[in-house]
Design a protein around this motif. Structure first.
Motif, PDB file in Angstrom:
ATOM      1  N   SER A 128       0.837  -1.202   0.000  1.00 52.95           N
ATOM      2  CA  SER A 128       0.000   0.000   0.000  1.00 52.95           C
ATOM      3  C   SER A 128       0.863   1.238   0.000  1.00 52.95           C
ATOM      4  O   SER A 128       2.063   1.188   0.315  1.00 52.95           O
ATOM      5  CB  SER A 128      -0.935   0.016   1.210  1.00 52.95           C
ATOM      6  OG  SER A 128      -0.255   0.380   2.386  1.00 52.95           O
ATOM      7  N   GLY A 129       0.246   2.381  -0.310  1.00 49.89           N
ATOM      8  CA  GLY A 129       0.947   3.651  -0.310  1.00 49.89           C
ATOM      9  C   GLY A 129      -0.037   4.801  -0.385  1.00 49.89           C
ATOM     10  O   GLY A 129      -1.246   4.599  -0.545  1.00 49.89           O
ATOM     11  N   ILE A 130       0.469   6.012  -0.229  1.00 47.92           N
ATOM     12  CA  ILE A 130      -0.330   7.223  -0.374  1.00 47.92           C
ATOM     13  C   ILE A 130       0.462   8.191  -1.243  1.00 47.92           C
ATOM     14  O   ILE A 130       1.641   8.442  -0.978  1.00 47.92           O
ATOM     15  CB  ILE A 130      -0.635   7.884   0.984  1.00 47.92           C
ATOM     16  CG1 ILE A 130      -1.489   6.961   1.855  1.00 47.92           C
ATOM     17  CG2 ILE A 130      -1.350   9.218   0.791  1.00 47.92           C
ATOM     18  CD1 ILE A 130      -1.729   7.497   3.260  1.00 47.92           C
ATOM     19  N   ASP A 131      -0.183   8.720  -2.272  1.00 47.05           N
ATOM     20  CA  ASP A 131       0.428   9.737  -3.119  1.00 47.05           C
ATOM     21  C   ASP A 131      -0.124  11.107  -2.765  1.00 47.05           C
ATOM     22  O   ASP A 131      -1.298  11.243  -2.398  1.00 47.05           O
ATOM     23  CB  ASP A 131       0.111   9.473  -4.598  1.00 47.05           C
ATOM     24  CG  ASP A 131       1.030   8.437  -5.214  1.00 47.05           C
ATOM     25  OD1 ASP A 131       2.055   8.086  -4.586  1.00 47.05           O
ATOM     26  OD2 ASP A 131       0.723   7.962  -6.331  1.00 47.05           O
ATOM     27  N   THR A 132       0.715  12.138  -2.875  1.00 44.73           N
ATOM     28  CA  THR A 132       0.179  13.493  -2.850  1.00 44.73           C
ATOM     29  C   THR A 132      -0.013  13.944  -4.291  1.00 44.73           C
ATOM     30  O   THR A 132       0.754  13.566  -5.186  1.00 44.73           O
ATOM     31  CB  THR A 132       1.099  14.488  -2.111  1.00 44.73           C
ATOM     32  OG1 THR A 132       2.319  14.662  -2.839  1.00 44.73           O
ATOM     33  CG2 THR A 132       1.411  13.994  -0.710  1.00 44.73           C
ATOM     34  N   LYS A 133      -1.041  14.768  -4.484  1.00 47.39           N
ATOM     35  CA  LYS A 133      -1.401  15.230  -5.822  1.00 47.39           C
ATOM     36  C   LYS A 133      -1.460  16.748  -5.865  1.00 47.39           C
ATOM     37  O   LYS A 133      -1.508  17.415  -4.832  1.00 47.39           O
ATOM     38  CB  LYS A 133      -2.766  14.647  -6.211  1.00 47.39           C
ATOM     39  CG  LYS A 133      -2.819  13.120  -6.272  1.00 47.39           C
ATOM     40  CD  LYS A 133      -2.187  12.602  -7.539  1.00 47.39           C
ATOM     41  CE  LYS A 133      -2.375  11.110  -7.707  1.00 47.39           C
ATOM     42  NZ  LYS A 133      -1.853  10.617  -8.996  1.00 47.39           N
TER      43      LYS A 133
END
Length: 374
Positions: free
Chosen positions: A200-205
């Motif tokens: 899993s991961g989280i991207d900033t946009k």
């Protein structure tokens, strides 16, 4: 000598069911590793790894970045399912995805909140490796139910590819959100059991969500099985994990709802995390001398790493403002030299604490003022 006194105020304030095959019933939840799967996601070694993960040396979870970039305006939960290193693709197989949630630690609420939540991923696509080429294609067969998505795949579809999926973007409130976490449920049929690895991961946009700025973390890898697993990941440094009650995310994933009244403004209200419960200081006095000024304040005995002094000739600190960091928690004074006569200054202070690579601040003290008359 002339003395000007200022006062301040002080505030303080996460049986047993048999697993059934395929989609005839919802599989039971089974956490791998220790007693806290959220903590394990970044501290325990991967159960399995893809060739990509081995090349990147991601045997454990890694915090990769933060949201400090001015371009980072939104966050997106995501996950990936890779063929595990040394395994061979089945001719046909099925992957299931359950709920996916995105969390933030709110300083104003002093707790973890749900900022995005869905019964299954909002987007699922097949990406060609390596990731740098950004080529993707639709899955040929996806079936959606009320509580999960069923993805039927073939060896030809997934050759040299990864199954990538995500939720929806949520606004970043940089003045309130300190840490982030993501979780999703996944399982497979017998053909895929033990052959794939989920991360899993989280991207900033950017502001419209069209461009990825940074990836905040990458979790350890979990092996796919026919029973439901929950994959976690987060950006909380190990040394403050307990301090922010991060283990409460386990319960929040199971029953927590999307936080009402989320920040939805066009721009974040600030870029500095402020903890309203952190111990404040107060200015004791300001002593003016010939072209100099000495500031004294009350020492905060514990729970901080230093102080920030902000000064301005504008009483609302809107223009012509400067600041100085005092990286010594035991400090109680600071002298300013070469100050112009006749100039009136406004001064305020706050404490700060280092949390990972980021500074978290207290609220400001009451301001003091001083004027040098020569």
């Amino acid at each position: 000598m002339k003395k000007v006194f200022a006062t301040g105020i002080f505030s303080r304030s996460f049986s047993l069911l048999m697993a059934v095959m395929f989609f005839m019933a919802t599989p039971v939840t089974s956490y791998a590793g220790g007693s806290d799967p959220v903590y394990d996601s970044m501290t325990q070694k991967s159960e399995s790894m893809s060739d990509f993960m081995k090349k990147a040396n991601r045997y454990y979870g890694h915090i990769l970045a933060d949201t400090s970039s001015p371009e980072s305006k939104r966050v997106l939960s995501m996950g990936a399912v890779y063929l595990s290193s040394g395994e061979i693709l089945p001719d046909k197989f099925t992957v299931y995805f359950g709920k996916i949630k995105l969390f933030a630690y709110s300083l104003s609420k002093r707790k973890w909140i749900v900022i995005d939540s869905h019964p299954y991923p909002c987007g699922i696509r097949i990406y060609t490796l390596p990731w740098e080429n950004s080529k993707s294609k639709k899955c040929n067969s996806i079936t959606y139910t009320d509580s999960y998505a069923k993805v039927d795949l073939t060896k030809e579809e997934m050759n040299n590819c990864v199954l990538h999926f995500w939720g929806k973007t949520a606004s970043i409130d940089k003045s309130d959100y300190l840490f982030y976490a993501c979780a999703f449920d996944f399982w497979t049929d017998e053909a895929a059991a033990g052959k794939f690895t989920a991360t899993s991961g989280i991207d900033t946009k950017n502001s419209d969500g069209s461009k990825t700025i940074v990836q905040l973390y990458s979790s350890r890898g979990l092996t796919t099985e026919t029973i439901r697993k929950t994959q976690w990941g987060h950006t909380v440094p190990n040394d403050v994990y307990s301090e922010y009650n991060t283990s409460s995310l386990n319960a929040l994933f199971e029953s927590g709802q999307l936080e009402p009244g989320l920040y939805t403004g066009k721009e974040p209200k600030g870029t500095v995390p402020v903890d309203p419960y952190m111990k404040k200081t107060k200015i004791k006095d300001v002593t003016t001398g010939r072209s100099s000024l000495k500031l004294k304040w009350k020492k905060v005995k514990s729970g901080i790493d230093g102080y920030e002094i902000q000064y301005s000739d504008n009483k609302k600190f809107k223009n012509r403002t400067g600041s100085i960091l005092i990286s010594k928690a035991s400090a109680t004074s600071k002298k300013f030299k070469h100050i112009k006569y006749g100039k009136k200054f406004y001064i305020r202070m706050r404490t700060y604490k280092n949390v990972g690579k980021q500074k978290v601040y207290s609220k400001w003290s009451k301001k003091a003022s001083a004027k040098l008359n020569g």
